[in-house]
Write an enzyme that holds these catalytic residues in place. Structure first.
Site, PDB file in Angstrom:
ATOM      1  N   SER A 146       0.835  -1.209   0.000  1.00 16.45           N
ATOM      2  CA  SER A 146       0.000   0.000   0.000  1.00 16.45           C
ATOM      3  C   SER A 146       0.863   1.251   0.000  1.00 16.45           C
ATOM      4  O   SER A 146       1.981   1.241   0.542  1.00 16.45           O
ATOM      5  CB  SER A 146      -0.867  -0.019   1.255  1.00 16.45           C
ATOM      6  OG  SER A 146      -1.407   1.262   1.493  1.00 16.45           O
ATOM      7  N   TYR A 179      -2.276  -0.495  10.052  1.00 11.43           N
ATOM      8  CA  TYR A 179      -2.495  -1.001   8.690  1.00 11.43           C
ATOM      9  C   TYR A 179      -1.203  -0.881   7.880  1.00 11.43           C
ATOM     10  O   TYR A 179      -0.743  -1.830   7.247  1.00 11.43           O
ATOM     11  CB  TYR A 179      -3.627  -0.221   8.022  1.00 11.43           C
ATOM     12  CG  TYR A 179      -3.762  -0.501   6.536  1.00 11.43           C
ATOM     13  CD1 TYR A 179      -4.132  -1.757   6.080  1.00 11.43           C
ATOM     14  CD2 TYR A 179      -3.494   0.494   5.592  1.00 11.43           C
ATOM     15  CE1 TYR A 179      -4.241  -2.020   4.720  1.00 11.43           C
ATOM     16  CE2 TYR A 179      -3.600   0.238   4.234  1.00 11.43           C
ATOM     17  CZ  TYR A 179      -3.977  -1.020   3.804  1.00 11.43           C
ATOM     18  OH  TYR A 179      -4.073  -1.285   2.457  1.00 11.43           O
TER      19      TYR A 179
HETATM   20  N1  LIG Z   1      -8.389  -0.098  -2.740  1.00 13.93           N
HETATM   21  C1  LIG Z   1      -7.340   0.631  -2.393  1.00 13.93           C
HETATM   22  O1  LIG Z   1      -7.349   1.866  -2.531  1.00 13.93           O
HETATM   23  C2  LIG Z   1      -6.107  -0.008  -1.829  1.00 13.93           C
HETATM   24  C3  LIG Z   1      -4.995   0.816  -1.560  1.00 13.93           C
HETATM   25  C4  LIG Z   1      -3.854   0.250  -1.035  1.00 13.93           C
HETATM   26  C5  LIG Z   1      -3.793  -1.118  -0.810  1.00 13.93           C
HETATM   27  N2  LIG Z   1      -4.877  -1.897  -1.075  1.00 13.93           N
HETATM   28  C6  LIG Z   1      -4.774  -3.338  -0.806  1.00 13.93           C
HETATM   29  O2  LIG Z   1      -5.229  -4.063  -1.933  1.00 13.93           O
HETATM   30  C7  LIG Z   1      -5.859  -5.268  -1.531  1.00 13.93           C
HETATM   31  C8  LIG Z   1      -7.250  -5.345  -2.124  1.00 13.93           C
HETATM   32  O3  LIG Z   1      -7.988  -4.202  -1.684  1.00 13.93           O
HETATM   33  P1  LIG Z   1      -9.491  -3.937  -2.059  1.00 13.93           P
HETATM   34  O4  LIG Z   1      -9.658  -2.475  -2.172  1.00 13.93           O
HETATM   35  O5  LIG Z   1      -9.898  -4.824  -3.164  1.00 13.93           O
HETATM   36  O6  LIG Z   1     -10.183  -4.387  -0.678  1.00 13.93           O
HETATM   37  P2  LIG Z   1     -11.460  -5.286  -0.396  1.00 13.93           P
HETATM   38  O7  LIG Z   1     -11.695  -5.193   1.078  1.00 13.93           O
HETATM   39  O8  LIG Z   1     -12.564  -4.916  -1.312  1.00 13.93           O
HETATM   40  O9  LIG Z   1     -10.961  -6.744  -0.768  1.00 13.93           O
HETATM   41  C9  LIG Z   1     -10.297  -7.600   0.110  1.00 13.93           C
HETATM   42  C10 LIG Z   1     -11.055  -8.906   0.149  1.00 13.93           C
HETATM   43  O10 LIG Z   1     -10.333  -9.804   0.975  1.00 13.93           O
HETATM   44  C11 LIG Z   1     -11.236 -10.508   1.777  1.00 13.93           C
HETATM   45  N3  LIG Z   1     -10.522 -10.912   2.999  1.00 13.93           N
HETATM   46  C12 LIG Z   1     -10.109 -10.113   4.022  1.00 13.93           C
HETATM   47  N4  LIG Z   1      -9.478 -10.838   4.951  1.00 13.93           N
HETATM   48  C13 LIG Z   1      -9.475 -12.116   4.482  1.00 13.93           C
HETATM   49  C14 LIG Z   1      -8.967 -13.319   5.003  1.00 13.93           C
HETATM   50  N5  LIG Z   1      -8.356 -13.381   6.191  1.00 13.93           N
HETATM   51  N6  LIG Z   1      -9.123 -14.448   4.268  1.00 13.93           N
HETATM   52  C15 LIG Z   1      -9.775 -14.428   3.082  1.00 13.93           C
HETATM   53  N7  LIG Z   1     -10.284 -13.308   2.550  1.00 13.93           N
HETATM   54  C16 LIG Z   1     -10.129 -12.165   3.249  1.00 13.93           C
HETATM   55  C17 LIG Z   1     -12.388  -9.570   2.050  1.00 13.93           C
HETATM   56  O11 LIG Z   1     -13.603 -10.264   2.318  1.00 13.93           O
HETATM   57  C18 LIG Z   1     -12.461  -8.774   0.755  1.00 13.93           C
HETATM   58  O12 LIG Z   1     -13.437  -9.290  -0.122  1.00 13.93           O
HETATM   59  C19 LIG Z   1      -5.828  -5.263  -0.004  1.00 13.93           C
HETATM   60  O13 LIG Z   1      -4.704  -6.005   0.404  1.00 13.93           O
HETATM   61  C20 LIG Z   1      -5.648  -3.810   0.347  1.00 13.93           C
HETATM   62  O14 LIG Z   1      -5.025  -3.652   1.582  1.00 13.93           O
HETATM   63  C21 LIG Z   1      -6.037  -1.367  -1.588  1.00 13.93           C
END
Ligand SMILES: NC(=O)c1ccc[n+]([C@@H]2O[C@H](COP(=O)([O-])OP(=O)(O)OC[C@H]3O[C@@H](n4cnc5c(N)ncnc54)[C@H](O)[C@@H]3O)[C@@H](O)[C@H]2O)c1
Length: 341
Positions: free
Chosen positions: A136, A161
């Site tokens: 991130s 985080y």
């Molecule tokens: N969207 C953003 O702006 C952003 C920015 C920086 C980093 N990220 C990272 O990108 C990745 C995806 O983000 P996103 O925006 O799609 O988030 P999101 O929350 O929509 O997707 C994450 C998915 O992982 C699942 N999940 C969480 N913990 C779990 C576990 N222990 N076992 C199985 N499934 C689990 C959740 O149910 C969810 O559907 C994450 O790692 C997030 O930290 C996202």
């Protein structure tokens, strides 16, 4: 082309497949005929209906297998690797959100640390061609030097985080060093788009508007020194991930690299909000103006994010390019249709 195209004969394991980024990435891979194994625990951090709606769109693909499971459960992960023998793993499952890590730290350690450790262990015992995992932009903490470069010092995370994401980079480095697992960390910068995350500000602003409530803006009401965010449209993120999947780091020393995936073009928060107002106005055919309340910046939030995308461009000849006008219009059109506004 300096990266390998996706190979339909290969099996791609995508964790967090019911999530925002995981869904769009899965769909892109499925469209190209790849075998995709998606795993997600469908937790209720935000509206689970949206997660099920995303999965519904993946169901018609015969090359998609979904497993409801938790990456922090080691036997589940071991079984998935034994059964499906993935060639490539993309770990997107995590507890996301900066502010929620202040209220509920346990789940960050469980999913982001223990869960990621299980993925690394599985890759150690069932070698994969490439492990791609989500980090991130929050690893840059309160970094003042802009744009943020992958070579910057990032040992000052300002939220748990961010600490878990930085820890993931360290853990992946160690596993790459010890077991030669080719691994790539992706530092995403505020990803947005249709079917996005309801916990993110732009989505919440739309919700508030339709609920007839004011929006809270955590920038001290100081427009001169407004917060800057490097917003990245979902299609650009997926394109970047797809290309990077085909570019595992070289195996000569430690096969581990991190990349920023951001727009290299930060926007003032207030400009972003005005653009969202315009996009909703276009979608609804009437003028939308949010009622705004200005509050102090929240603990753990950072004043600016700004990605250098040079490394990404050099590696795979691509950098995100969607303007916020275009991206927010797609979000607003989807939002109004999905919620029938
Ligand atoms: N969207 C953003 O702006 C952003 C920015 C920086 C980093 N990220 C990272 O990108 C990745 C995806 O983000 P996103 O925006 O799609 O988030 P999101 O929350 O929509 O997707 C994450 C998915 O992982 C699942 N999940 C969480 N913990 C779990 C576990 N222990 N076992 C199985 N499934 C689990 C959740 O149910 C969810 O559907 C994450 O790692 C997030 O930290 C996202």
């Amino acid at each position: 082309m300096n990266y390998k195209p996706l190979d339909p004969k290969k099996t791609y394991l995508i964790t967090g497949a019911a999530g925002f980024i995981g869904f769009f990435l899965s769909r892109k891979l499925l469209e190209q005929g790849c075998n995709v194994i998606g795993i997600d625990n469908i937790n209720d951090y935000y509206d689970v209906n949206l997660k099920y709606a995303r999965l519904e769109k993946l169901k018609p693909y015969s090359n998609f297998t979904f497993i409801k499971g938790d990456i922090s459960d080691k036997p589940t992960i071991t079984k998935v690797f034994e059964q499906y023998k993935p060639n490539v793993v993309v770990n997107l499952a995590a507890q996301a959100g900066v502010r929620y890590s202040i209220e509920n730290p346990d789940v960050y350690i469980q999913s982001n640390i223990i869960g990621f450790y299980n993925i690394l262990e599985a890759c150690r015992h069932h070698p994969v061609e490439h492990l791609v995992y989500a980090s991130s932009s929050s690893v840059y903490g309160a970094n003042k030097k802009v744009p943020f470069e992958e070579t910057d010092f990032v040992d000052h995370p300002v939220s748990l985080y961010a600490s878990t994401k930085k820890s993931n980079e360290l853990m992946a480095y160690t596993y790459s060093h010890l077991y030669k697992i080719p691994a790539t960390g992706l530092r995403f910068f505020t990803v947005y788009g249709p079917m996005g995350r309801p916990d993110m500000a732009y989505f919440g602003f739309a919700d508030k508007y339709f609920a007839g409530e004011p929006i809270k803006i955590f920038n001290n009401g100081d427009f001169e020194n407004d917060l800057y965010r490097d917003f990245t449209y979902i299609d650009d993120i997926v394109e970047g991930i797809e290309r990077l999947i085909g570019k595992p780091p070289l195996a000569d020393s430690v096969p581990h690299t991190v990349y920023n995936i951001g727009n290299n073009s930060p926007e003032k928060l207030m400009v972003f909000i005005e653009t969202l107002e315009k996009a909703l106005s276009n979608a609804l055919g009437k003028e939308v103006v949010f009622e705004k309340i200005f509050e102090p910046i929240k603990p753990g939030d950072v004043p600016a994010t700004y990605a250098s995308t040079d490394r990404l461009q050099e590696a795979v000849g691509f950098k995100p390019k969607t303007s916020i006008e275009e991206g927010l219009q797609k979000f607003a059109d989807w939002y109004c249709e999905y919620y029938v506004k």
